[in-house]
Design a protein around this motif. Structure first.
Motif, mmCIF file in Angstrom:
data_model
loop_
_atom_site.group_PDB
_atom_site.id
_atom_site.type_symbol
_atom_site.label_atom_id
_atom_site.label_comp_id
_atom_site.label_asym_id
_atom_site.label_seq_id
_atom_site.Cartn_x
_atom_site.Cartn_y
_atom_site.Cartn_z
ATOM 1 N N ILE A 41 0.842 -1.207 0.000
ATOM 2 C CA ILE A 41 0.000 0.000 0.000
ATOM 3 C C ILE A 41 0.878 1.258 0.000
ATOM 4 O O ILE A 41 0.510 2.285 0.569
ATOM 5 N N ARG B 230 -0.593 4.641 -0.629
ATOM 6 C CA ARG B 230 -1.433 5.278 0.398
ATOM 7 C C ARG B 230 -0.618 5.793 1.583
ATOM 8 O O ARG B 230 -1.120 6.572 2.385
ATOM 9 N N TYR C 37 -5.473 -5.895 10.456
ATOM 10 C CA TYR C 37 -5.589 -4.450 10.662
ATOM 11 C C TYR C 37 -4.213 -3.811 10.574
ATOM 12 O O TYR C 37 -3.228 -4.392 11.021
ATOM 13 N N ALA D 111 -6.989 0.776 9.493
ATOM 14 C CA ALA D 111 -7.816 0.151 8.463
ATOM 15 C C ALA D 111 -7.795 -1.360 8.589
ATOM 16 O O ALA D 111 -6.823 -1.954 9.056
ATOM 17 N N TYR E 180 -8.157 -4.937 6.424
ATOM 18 C CA TYR E 180 -8.006 -5.540 5.104
ATOM 19 C C TYR E 180 -8.373 -7.010 5.188
ATOM 20 O O TYR E 180 -8.450 -7.587 6.277
ATOM 21 N N GLU F 196 -9.667 -2.491 1.602
ATOM 22 C CA GLU F 196 -9.478 -1.577 2.726
ATOM 23 C C GLU F 196 -10.804 -1.020 3.229
ATOM 24 O O GLU F 196 -11.634 -0.538 2.477
#
Length: 172
Positions: free
Chosen positions: A68, A71, A96, A110, A112, A127
């Motif tokens: 990720i 992000r 998480y 978040a 996943y 997510e």
């Protein structure tokens, strides 16, 4: 990367042994096991990658579990900082993460899930953001996650930064 400590606590004599000499990671900040009866270990890299490897393999090789980086705002004390697997991960595939995002600079917690096709790969599109809060400075972000014996997800974070905690966040 990983070091095994052997020796005697009473005599305070220890020997360091490299546990996985053929593996290397970029800025690792966390190491977790999913609690799913496998021998997989998950390494959180600050830039936004979670690597995994099977510690029981004769020659463990790391693969990418989740990427990720698009992000994650990393550098200094920001980045992908924490990972926790749901207590029933073996059944539901949930885990998480705690990471720093940009514009505005903020902490993101978040959830996943794993890919339906491959349990060694997470689905980056799964997510679900549970919590976000602004980070007033680029340091002291902190980001550990853990499930307690009560089944609750616990989130540890820093005071938000700058020297001396000028906003008093550590006391709030």
């Amino acid at each position: 990367f990983a070091v095994l400590l052997t020796g005697s606590a009473a005599g305070a004599q220890f020997e360091l042994e490299i546990a996985f000499p053929d593996l290397s990671f970029q800025r690792p900040v966390d190491l977790q096991h999913a609690g799913d009866a496998t021998e997989r270990l998950f390494v959180v890299e600050q830039a936004g990658v979670i690597a995994l490897f099977d510690r029981s393999a004769p020659e463990p090789a790391a693969g990418v579990f989740l990427d990720i980086r698009d992000r994650v705002n990393d550098g200094g004390e920001k980045g992908l900082l924490g990972l926790a697997f749901h207590p029933d991960f073996a059944r539901n595939g949930f885990f998480y993460v705690n990471y720093t995002a940009a514009s505005p600079t903020r902490t993101v917690i978040a959830r996943y899930g794993i890919s339906a096709a491959d349990p060694d790969v997470a689905d980056p599109d799964s997510e679900s953001i549970l919590l976000e809060f602004n980070q007033p400075f680029s340091n002291h972000n902190g980001g550990q996650l853990a499930f307690g014996a009560d089944g609750y997800l616990y989130i540890a974070t820093g005071d938000g930064g700058s020297g001396g905690d000028p906003q008093g966040n550590g006391q709030n």
